[in-house]
Design a protein around this motif. Structure first.
Motif, short mmCIF file in Angstrom:
data_model
loop_
_atom_site.label_atom_id
_atom_site.label_comp_id
_atom_site.label_asym_id
_atom_site.label_seq_id
_atom_site.Cartn_x
_atom_site.Cartn_y
_atom_site.Cartn_z
N ILE A 179 -47.88 -42.58 103.80
CA ILE A 179 -48.31 -43.75 104.57
C ILE A 179 -49.83 -43.84 104.60
O ILE A 179 -50.41 -44.91 104.48
CB ILE A 179 -47.70 -43.71 105.99
N LEU A 218 -51.37 -45.67 101.71
CA LEU A 218 -51.29 -47.13 101.64
C LEU A 218 -52.64 -47.77 101.88
O LEU A 218 -52.88 -48.91 101.48
CB LEU A 218 -50.28 -47.66 102.65
N LEU A 277 -50.52 -53.40 103.05
CA LEU A 277 -50.43 -51.95 102.92
C LEU A 277 -51.37 -51.28 103.92
O LEU A 277 -50.97 -50.36 104.65
CB LEU A 277 -50.80 -51.52 101.49
N ALA A 278 -52.61 -51.79 103.99
CA ALA A 278 -53.58 -51.18 104.90
C ALA A 278 -53.17 -51.39 106.35
O ALA A 278 -53.36 -50.49 107.18
CB ALA A 278 -54.96 -51.77 104.65
N ALA A 321 -50.62 -48.86 107.24
CA ALA A 321 -51.23 -47.54 107.35
C ALA A 321 -51.99 -47.41 108.67
O ALA A 321 -51.89 -46.39 109.35
CB ALA A 321 -52.16 -47.30 106.17
N ARG A 343 -49.61 -47.20 111.68
CA ARG A 343 -48.81 -45.98 111.75
C ARG A 343 -49.63 -44.74 111.99
O ARG A 343 -49.14 -43.73 112.47
CB ARG A 343 -48.02 -45.82 110.43
N ARG A 344 -50.89 -44.76 111.58
CA ARG A 344 -51.73 -43.57 111.72
C ARG A 344 -53.00 -43.92 112.48
O ARG A 344 -54.09 -43.80 111.96
CB ARG A 344 -52.12 -43.04 110.33
N TRP A 355 -59.40 -41.06 108.53
CA TRP A 355 -59.98 -42.15 107.74
C TRP A 355 -59.97 -43.49 108.48
O TRP A 355 -60.59 -44.45 108.04
CB TRP A 355 -59.23 -42.29 106.42
N GLU A 363 -41.60 -46.00 114.46
CA GLU A 363 -41.48 -45.46 113.11
C GLU A 363 -40.14 -44.75 112.90
O GLU A 363 -39.78 -44.41 111.78
CB GLU A 363 -42.62 -44.46 112.87
N GLU A 374 -37.71 -45.66 109.99
CA GLU A 374 -38.04 -45.20 108.65
C GLU A 374 -37.77 -43.71 108.50
O GLU A 374 -37.31 -43.25 107.46
CB GLU A 374 -39.50 -45.49 108.34
N GLU A 375 -38.08 -42.96 109.56
CA GLU A 375 -37.84 -41.51 109.49
C GLU A 375 -36.35 -41.23 109.35
O GLU A 375 -35.95 -40.35 108.59
CB GLU A 375 -38.41 -40.82 110.73
N ALA A 399 -35.41 -41.91 105.88
CA ALA A 399 -35.89 -40.82 105.01
C ALA A 399 -34.97 -39.62 105.13
O ALA A 399 -34.61 -39.00 104.13
CB ALA A 399 -37.32 -40.45 105.39
N ASP A 400 -34.56 -39.31 106.35
CA ASP A 400 -33.68 -38.16 106.56
C ASP A 400 -32.33 -38.38 105.89
O ASP A 400 -31.67 -37.44 105.47
CB ASP A 400 -33.49 -37.91 108.06
N ARG A 412 -36.70 -47.62 101.35
CA ARG A 412 -37.07 -47.63 102.77
C ARG A 412 -37.97 -48.83 103.07
O ARG A 412 -37.80 -49.52 104.04
CB ARG A 412 -37.86 -46.35 103.11
#
Lengths: 320, 320
Positions: free
Chosen positions: A24, A27, B120-121, B124, B127-128, B133, B204, B207-208, B211-212, B220
């Motif tokens: 992520i 991205l 995309l950005a 990101a 989510r973070r 960054w 989130e 999505e997790e 993924a699992d 996803r």
């Protein structure tokens, strides 16, 4: 939360989660590369050019000899005069926008029903999304000596000769106030719309008059919107190039035009780069000073208002 | 006009009634509302009048352009008579039609580029929010938003020339490519902020979970992430489209002979004579922008029904 903790304790799932985390973050990479390559590097390039010179008539720039001479050349009396005029137009324009926009935003946010608010918001946005250049041409038609306004005023006997506003500084002032007004209205509206109206009622019930309520409740709550609006108006206004080109003529030129002229007509990229860097630095300096002043004002106001707001906040939280 | 007045009247009356309820002693309650009601309704009327005047001010030059698009004279400024000749002339003028095609193609291209990069950005960033960054990327995006267009324009021109001549990347000598790149810079920042705002509130864990359960990243994204961010992506793309359609300053510096976009054509004809065709095409383009805006409004409104967003959120999104 519980699920999250459970996932973290399981070793197998942990690597999966980390991979997800890592991917992520990736991205954001394309936009960063794109912006560095097409925004940071080009700006670095003109920064580099600004230390060079224009060696001959047919060469735009050269960095064989590095010096600060272009900056000395850039701050010529003509540039400083234009820069002063730009600063004046920008400061006056920002203040006028604030004075015109505040009652409008207040009206939209507090006096209209939510349905009407949406409609008026759309009405503010329509001119904003009309082409900037075309809107300015609309003013050029209006203000021109042979235009309908000039002839109408003469027919009514309000003016002896044709209107002589076009291609002067007042025309540019009008144009920029018009062009940037929506950028002031929208953040003010956003700030005022989020305001809890019961705070005003409470203040009135506690005996404050309208002015007092405005000063002690509405204004502090609108402060973030005011700051955002002033920033959104001032920054592009300082660099405006279209409005003075359409309405300004020789008397109402702004810095943006001088920068553009060095690249378009004079083909002196070195000098133009130095001017662009000066403009950019001036804007950044103003924004930083403004942010410091705003923080100072905010903390002073915050100290005065703390009692009122801390009493109001739990109530607001409960209502939402 | 009358609708607005009755509306504010009832709101005012309701508010006074509400505040009257709260006053404990009946003696003051009897005297206070009448005095208060008169004062409030006067300021309400003044504020509403100010608001309506402000809207008229915003619409004034737009209306001037629309009216003058029906001017049958040779010069835009001087009114000759009413007719549709300017529309006929505009649409049968190959130069004008070509510039419109260039504009629409560039707008579509820059919408695609900035939507991909920005979405995309935005994901990101949402989510973070605490990654290392994030500060740098936010600074970069903020810098783009406060850089005056003219500085951006004069730095891109030498960079494109450099890329195509010195680095032999001939793709950057294509006018259309230059326009798309230049217009995408500001737009991808706008799209990023819109998508971030949308995704900030979304959990989130879905999505997790996917993924699992073994879903590959692309699956996803297509099945879970994209449907969630779709309203923000659509409105971001449409905003990028209109921003590019309107761009004059960047385009006038980076465009190459043969791929002149519409606003640059208008800007160039300012120095010669402005003809009514310009108003005619501008009116048509306004229609196009309004359709795009209406779509944005529709998409955001439908999205806000699910998230419980308000007009304020809509305005905040559109300002960026």
């Amino acid at each position: 939360m519980a699920v999250d903790a459970a996932v973290r304790t399981a070793p197998a799932a942990r690597t999966g989660g980390r991979r997800l985390r890592w991917s992520i973050g990736m991205l954001a990479l394309p936009i960063s590369v794109w912006l560095v390559f097409f925004f940071i590097v080009p700006f670095g390039l003109i920064l580099w050019y600004s230390f060079g010179d224009k060696p001959s008539l047919y060469v735009t720039h050269s960095n064989d000899v590095l010096s600060l001479d272009r900056y000395v050349e850039a701050v010529s009396p003509a540039f400083l005069q234009t820069f002063g005029r730009t600063l004046e137009i920008s400061v006056v324009g920002t203040i006028l926008c604030l004075l015109i926009a505040f009652p409008m935003a207040y009206w939209m946010a507090t006096k209209l029903s939510p349905r009407r608010q949406g409609l008026v918001l759309a009405l503010v946005l329509i001119p904003y999304w009309t082409n900037f250049l075309v809107r300015t041409i609309g003013w050029q038609i209006t203000l021109s000596p042979e235009g309908f306004l000039s002839e109408g005023l003469q027919a009514l006997g309000l003016r002896d000769g044709p209107l002589e506003v076009l291609y002067t500084m007042p025309a540019v002032q009008l144009g920029v106030v018009y062009n940037y007004l929506p950028l002031m209205i929208l953040p003010l509206y956003v700030a005022l719309e989020r305001m809890d109206h019961r705070l005003l009622e409470a203040s009135r019930d506690l005996g404050a008059n309208a002015f007092e309520s405005f000063r002690r409740v509405t204004l502090p709550l609108a402060l973030p919107g005011i700051a955002a609006g002033m920033l959104l108006v001032f920054v592009p206004l300082m660099g405006d190039y279209i409005t003075p080109s359409v309405l300004g003529g020789a008397q109402g030129g702004m810095v943006g035009q001088m920068v553009a002229g060095q690249f378009n007509r004079a083909q002196n990229w070195a000098l133009g780069s130095a001017m662009a860097v000066i403009l950019m630095l001036a804007i950044l300096a103003t924004v930083v000073i403004f942010a410091l002043v705003a923080r100072l004002v905010g903390s002073v106001l915050g100290r005065v208002q703390r009692v009122d707001l801390s009493a109001a906040l739990p109530q607001q939280g409960g209502a939402r | 006009m009358t609708g607005v007045r009755t509306d504010t009247g009832t709101t005012g009356a309701m508010a006074t009634a509400a505040s009257a309820d709260r006053i404990a002693t009946p003696a003051t309650a009897a005297a206070a509302p009448t005095a208060r009601k008169r004062r409030r309704s006067l300021t309400d009327v003044l504020i509403a009048a100010w608001g309506v005047l402000g809207l008229l001010f915003l619409f004034f030059p737009v209306i001037v352009i629309i009216v003058y698009s029906f001017n049958t004279g040779r010069q835009l400024r001087s009114w000759d008579g009413f007719g549709f000749s300017s529309y006929e002339n505009a649409l049968s003028n190959p130069t004008i039609v070509a510039t419109i095609q260039v504009s629409i193609l560039a707008a579509a291209g820059s919408a695609v580029v900035s939507t991909i990069l920005g979405s995309l950005a935005g994901v990101a960033l949402a989510r973070r929010p605490s990654a290392r960054w994030v500060g740098w990327l936010t600074l970069l995006l903020g810098l783009i938003m406060v850089t005056p267009e003219i500085v951006n324009a004069v730095s891109l021109l030498p960079w494109f020339v450099d890329l195509s001549n010195t680095w032999n990347l001939s793709i950057f000598s294509i006018g259309q490519v230059r326009l798309i790149v230049a217009h995408s810079l500001f737009s991808c920042a706008v799209v990023t902020f819109i998508v971030r705002a949308r995704m900030a509130g979304v959990d989130e864990s879905l999505e997790e979970a996917a993924a699992d359960l073994g879903a590959p990243p692309l699956r996803r994204f297509l099945d879970i992430t994209f449907p969630l961010m779709r309203p923000a992506v659509i409105s971001g793309a449409l905003l990028a489209f209109t921003l590019s359609l309107d761009n004059t300053v960047l385009s006038s510096f980076v465009s190459v002979a043969g791929s002149t976009p519409w606003p640059v054509y208008v800007f160039a004809s300012l120095r010669a004579t402005l003809r009514p065709e310009i108003a005619a095409v501008s009116t048509l383009m306004l229609g196009l922008t309004l359709i795009a805006l209406a779509l944005v409004g529709l998409v955001l409104r439908r999205a806000s029904k699910t998230t419980g967003d308000t007009n304020g959120g809509l305005a905040a999104t559109l300002v960026g």
